[in-house]
Design a protein around this motif. Structure first.
Motif, PDB file in Angstrom:
ATOM      1  N   MET A   1      22.190  35.751-109.110  1.00  0.00           N
ATOM      2  CA  MET A   1      20.809  35.426-108.809  1.00  0.00           C
ATOM      3  C   MET A   1      20.500  33.978-109.195  1.00  0.00           C
ATOM      4  SD  MET A   1      17.337  37.207-110.237  1.00  0.00           S
ATOM      5  CE  MET A   1      17.932  38.797-109.691  1.00  0.00           C
ATOM      6  N   THR A   2      20.952  33.587-110.398  1.00  0.00           N
ATOM      7  CA  THR A   2      20.675  32.232-110.862  1.00  0.00           C
ATOM      8  C   THR A   2      21.382  31.193-110.003  1.00  0.00           C
ATOM      9  OG1 THR A   2      20.424  33.071-113.122  1.00  0.00           O
ATOM     10  CG2 THR A   2      20.707  30.707-112.874  1.00  0.00           C
ATOM     11  N   SER A   3      22.596  31.496-109.553  1.00  0.00           N
ATOM     12  CA  SER A   3      23.299  30.538-108.699  1.00  0.00           C
ATOM     13  C   SER A   3      22.624  30.405-107.343  1.00  0.00           C
ATOM     14  CB  SER A   3      24.770  30.939-108.523  1.00  0.00           C
ATOM     15  OG  SER A   3      24.911  32.128-107.773  1.00  0.00           O
ATOM     16  N   LEU A   4      22.081  31.500-106.815  1.00  0.00           N
ATOM     17  CA  LEU A   4      21.366  31.440-105.538  1.00  0.00           C
ATOM     18  C   LEU A   4      20.104  30.588-105.664  1.00  0.00           C
ATOM     19  CD1 LEU A   4      21.054  32.320-102.606  1.00  0.00           C
ATOM     20  CD2 LEU A   4      19.935  34.410-103.415  1.00  0.00           C
ATOM     21  N   LYS A   5      19.396  30.748-106.771  1.00  0.00           N
ATOM     22  CA  LYS A   5      18.220  29.909-107.014  1.00  0.00           C
ATOM     23  C   LYS A   5      18.629  28.447-107.132  1.00  0.00           C
ATOM     24  CE  LYS A   5      15.479  33.297-109.609  1.00  0.00           C
ATOM     25  NZ  LYS A   5      14.895  33.581-110.943  1.00  0.00           N
ATOM     26  N   HIS A   6      19.737  28.220-107.807  1.00  0.00           N
ATOM     27  CA  HIS A   6      20.183  26.849-108.072  1.00  0.00           C
ATOM     28  C   HIS A   6      20.490  26.098-106.783  1.00  0.00           C
ATOM     29  CE1 HIS A   6      22.128  23.549-110.233  1.00  0.00           C
ATOM     30  NE2 HIS A   6      23.114  23.638-109.356  1.00  0.00           N
ATOM     31  N   ILE A   7      21.118  26.765-105.816  1.00  0.00           N
ATOM     32  CA  ILE A   7      21.512  26.064-104.593  1.00  0.00           C
ATOM     33  C   ILE A   7      20.378  25.996-103.581  1.00  0.00           C
ATOM     34  CG2 ILE A   7      23.920  26.759-104.921  1.00  0.00           C
ATOM     35  CD1 ILE A   7      23.543  28.763-102.637  1.00  0.00           C
ATOM     36  N   ASP A  76      30.076  39.769-110.492  1.00  0.00           N
ATOM     37  CA  ASP A  76      30.677  38.690-111.287  1.00  0.00           C
ATOM     38  C   ASP A  76      31.082  37.513-110.396  1.00  0.00           C
ATOM     39  OD1 ASP A  76      32.622  40.235-110.064  1.00  0.00           O
ATOM     40  OD2 ASP A  76      34.098  39.956-111.671  1.00  0.00           O
ATOM     41  N   THR A  77      30.109  37.049-109.605  1.00  0.00           N
ATOM     42  CA  THR A  77      30.376  35.980-108.647  1.00  0.00           C
ATOM     43  C   THR A  77      29.265  34.931-108.694  1.00  0.00           C
ATOM     44  OG1 THR A  77      29.268  37.206-106.869  1.00  0.00           O
ATOM     45  CG2 THR A  77      31.660  37.482-107.080  1.00  0.00           C
ATOM     46  N   PHE A  78      29.560  33.772-108.128  1.00  0.00           N
ATOM     47  CA  PHE A  78      28.611  32.666-108.066  1.00  0.00           C
ATOM     48  C   PHE A  78      28.641  32.058-106.667  1.00  0.00           C
ATOM     49  CE2 PHE A  78      30.351  32.958-112.314  1.00  0.00           C
ATOM     50  CZ  PHE A  78      29.275  32.779-113.175  1.00  0.00           C
ATOM     51  N   LEU A  79      27.489  31.634-106.195  1.00  0.00           N
ATOM     52  CA  LEU A  79      27.420  30.819-104.995  1.00  0.00           C
ATOM     53  C   LEU A  79      27.281  29.359-105.413  1.00  0.00           C
ATOM     54  CD1 LEU A  79      24.990  32.886-102.727  1.00  0.00           C
ATOM     55  CD2 LEU A  79      27.487  32.790-102.618  1.00  0.00           C
ATOM     56  N   ALA A  82      28.045  24.500-101.663  1.00  0.00           N
ATOM     57  CA  ALA A  82      28.785  24.546-100.402  1.00  0.00           C
ATOM     58  C   ALA A  82      28.407  25.756 -99.551  1.00  0.00           C
ATOM     59  CB  ALA A  82      30.297  24.553-100.683  1.00  0.00           C
ATOM     60  N   TRP A  83      27.812  26.770-100.174  1.00  0.00           N
ATOM     61  CA  TRP A  83      27.385  27.957 -99.428  1.00  0.00           C
ATOM     62  C   TRP A  83      26.373  27.604 -98.353  1.00  0.00           C
ATOM     63  CZ3 TRP A  83      28.534  32.703 -98.166  1.00  0.00           C
ATOM     64  CH2 TRP A  83      27.549  33.541 -97.637  1.00  0.00           C
ATOM     65  N   ASN A  84      25.559  26.617 -98.597  1.00  0.00           N
ATOM     66  CA  ASN A  84      24.501  26.250 -97.658  1.00  0.00           C
ATOM     67  C   ASN A  84      25.033  25.690 -96.340  1.00  0.00           C
ATOM     68  OD1 ASN A  84      22.420  27.042 -99.380  1.00  0.00           O
ATOM     69  ND2 ASN A  84      22.356  25.053-100.398  1.00  0.00           N
ATOM     70  N   HIS A  85      26.309  25.404 -96.286  1.00  0.00           N
ATOM     71  CA  HIS A  85      26.912  24.861 -95.062  1.00  0.00           C
ATOM     72  C   HIS A  85      28.080  25.724 -94.572  1.00  0.00           C
ATOM     73  CE1 HIS A  85      24.521  21.375 -96.157  1.00  0.00           C
ATOM     74  NE2 HIS A  85      25.122  21.356 -97.324  1.00  0.00           N
ATOM     75  N   TYR A  86      28.138  26.940 -95.074  1.00  0.00           N
ATOM     76  CA  TYR A  86      29.272  27.815 -94.769  1.00  0.00           C
ATOM     77  C   TYR A  86      28.843  28.887 -93.775  1.00  0.00           C
ATOM     78  CZ  TYR A  86      33.319  30.860 -95.606  1.00  0.00           C
ATOM     79  OH  TYR A  86      34.462  31.618 -95.466  1.00  0.00           O
ATOM     80  N   TYR A  87      29.359  28.799 -92.548  1.00  0.00           N
ATOM     81  CA  TYR A  87      28.994  29.753 -91.497  1.00  0.00           C
ATOM     82  C   TYR A  87      30.238  30.193 -90.727  1.00  0.00           C
ATOM     83  CZ  TYR A  87      24.265  28.067 -92.434  1.00  0.00           C
ATOM     84  OH  TYR A  87      23.072  27.734 -93.044  1.00  0.00           O
ATOM     85  N   PRO A  88      31.064  31.056 -91.319  1.00  0.00           N
ATOM     86  CA  PRO A  88      32.259  31.521 -90.607  1.00  0.00           C
ATOM     87  C   PRO A  88      31.892  32.345 -89.381  1.00  0.00           C
ATOM     88  CG  PRO A  88      31.925  32.757 -92.643  1.00  0.00           C
ATOM     89  CD  PRO A  88      30.938  31.643 -92.655  1.00  0.00           C
ATOM     90  N   THR A  89      32.730  32.291 -88.382  1.00  0.00           N
ATOM     91  CA  THR A  89      32.457  33.012 -87.138  1.00  0.00           C
ATOM     92  C   THR A  89      33.191  34.346 -87.068  1.00  0.00           C
ATOM     93  OG1 THR A  89      34.226  31.744 -86.052  1.00  0.00           O
ATOM     94  CG2 THR A  89      31.969  30.912 -85.839  1.00  0.00           C
ATOM     95  N   ASP A  90      34.357  34.439 -87.706  1.00  0.00           N
ATOM     96  CA  ASP A  90      35.106  35.699 -87.736  1.00  0.00           C
ATOM     97  C   ASP A  90      34.671  36.551 -88.921  1.00  0.00           C
ATOM     98  OD1 ASP A  90      36.600  34.905 -85.553  1.00  0.00           O
ATOM     99  OD2 ASP A  90      38.236  34.095 -86.772  1.00  0.00           O
ATOM    100  N   TYR A  91      35.073  37.801 -88.896  1.00  0.00           N
ATOM    101  CA  TYR A  91      34.965  38.636 -90.092  1.00  0.00           C
ATOM    102  C   TYR A  91      35.870  37.986 -91.130  1.00  0.00           C
ATOM    103  CZ  TYR A  91      34.497  42.927 -92.862  1.00  0.00           C
ATOM    104  OH  TYR A  91      34.182  43.851 -93.843  1.00  0.00           O
ATOM    105  N   VAL A 203      32.704  21.920-106.773  1.00  0.00           N
ATOM    106  CA  VAL A 203      31.897  23.003-106.212  1.00  0.00           C
ATOM    107  C   VAL A 203      31.496  22.695-104.783  1.00  0.00           C
ATOM    108  CG1 VAL A 203      30.989  23.754-108.436  1.00  0.00           C
ATOM    109  CG2 VAL A 203      29.775  21.998-107.141  1.00  0.00           C
ATOM    110  N   LEU A 204      31.625  21.462-104.360  1.00  0.00           N
ATOM    111  CA  LEU A 204      31.264  21.086-102.995  1.00  0.00           C
ATOM    112  C   LEU A 204      32.321  21.506-101.985  1.00  0.00           C
ATOM    113  CD1 LEU A 204      29.805  17.512-103.598  1.00  0.00           C
ATOM    114  CD2 LEU A 204      28.591  19.701-103.472  1.00  0.00           C
TER     115      LEU A 204
END
Length: 258
Positions: A1-7, A76-79, A82-91, A203-204
């Motif tokens: 949650m905190t990492s999502l707020k951070h980005i 137990d994960t962090f975003l 770089a998540w803000n620019h990550y849009y994969p097309t495949d599963y 992290v970028l």
């Protein structure tokens, strides 16, 4: 949650599953979906990890159909930014390490064959899955069914031994079988999903970080034991993954009053 707020992501919601007592402890700035624990067959009670995928199969999870895409991941994960620019097309899945030996891979393929499922040779898939909502839920549903089979037929009397054929990673085996059978186009993105929290990389360059089993920084075990409480956040280089994870974890501890 905190990492999502951070980005400061503009197109991502955090959805948390849990029993009512747990959700009451979760802040209200996320989507909270109540679910019950898996309890049938009785073997599931002896394997609580099943709940990390079972929750996607309940009627409460129908709320997820409001979303086009899901990132199914562990707590137990962090975003990262770089998540803000990550849009994969495949599963897309992250990386796993539950089948280091050929004997384990052979057992997984044997079980798939016995159940009548195709296995196309994709092994060591990560716990994190990204894809269209319908597909992620279908994989989760089939994986739960396969996990029930594994727990009742393969590990009913013997738990096995890590890192060989082992009950403790039933979820990983069952997800591998489900993905190989259901998904035609699969990408294993070792760079962006399930990246190690001990890395010194930027992290970028990595969108999603997962805490693997380690005592090195950043370690979820050391954090839970309070071993980092004395550290100063101002001394951290949050452009590096391991320091970023530590910073976000310490910040969350300050913000959340359990």
């Amino acid at each position: 949650m905190t990492s999502l707020k951070h980005i400061q992501s503009k197109d991502t919601d955090l959805v948390v599953f849990g029993t009512k007592d747990i959700l009451n402890k979760i802040p209200d700035d996320c989507v909270k979906l109540e679910c019950t624990k898996a309890d049938e067959p009785k073997e599931l009670l002896k394997y609580p990890r099943i709940n990390s995928i079972h929750c996607f199969t309940t009627e409460h999870a129908d709320k997820l159909n409001d979303y086009d895409y899901l990132l199914r991941t562990d707590v137990d994960t962090f975003l990262t930014p770089a998540w803000n620019h990550y849009y994969p097309t495949d599963y897309t899945v992250g990386k796993g390490a539950y089948a280091p030996y050929q004997s384990v891979k052979d057992n997984i393929k044997r079980v798939a064959s016995e159940l009548g499922f195709d296995h196309r040779g994709l092994h060591n898939l990560g716990a994190t899955h990204y894809g269209e909502t319908k597909l992620v839920r279908e994989v989760s549903s089939l994986a739960v069914s396969i996990a029930k089979h594994l727990l009742t037929e393969e590990f009913n009397h013997e738990e096995g031994k890590w890192p060989y054929w082992y009950k403790g990673v039933t979820n990983m085996y069952s997800n591998e079988i489900a993905v190989n059978h259901l998904i035609r186009d699969v990408s294993i993105d070792r760079r962006n999903l399930d990246m190690e929290s001990t890395s010194e990389n930027s992290v970028l360059n990595h969108s999603h970080i997962h805490c693997w089993h380690t005592d090195n920084i950043f370690s979820k075990f050391q954090f839970a034991a309070g071993k980092y409480d004395h550290l100063s956040m101002s001394d951290l280089d949050i452009t590096k993954i391991k320091d970023y994870c530590l910073y976000i974890a310490l910040k969350s501890k300050q913000e959340i009053d359990w």
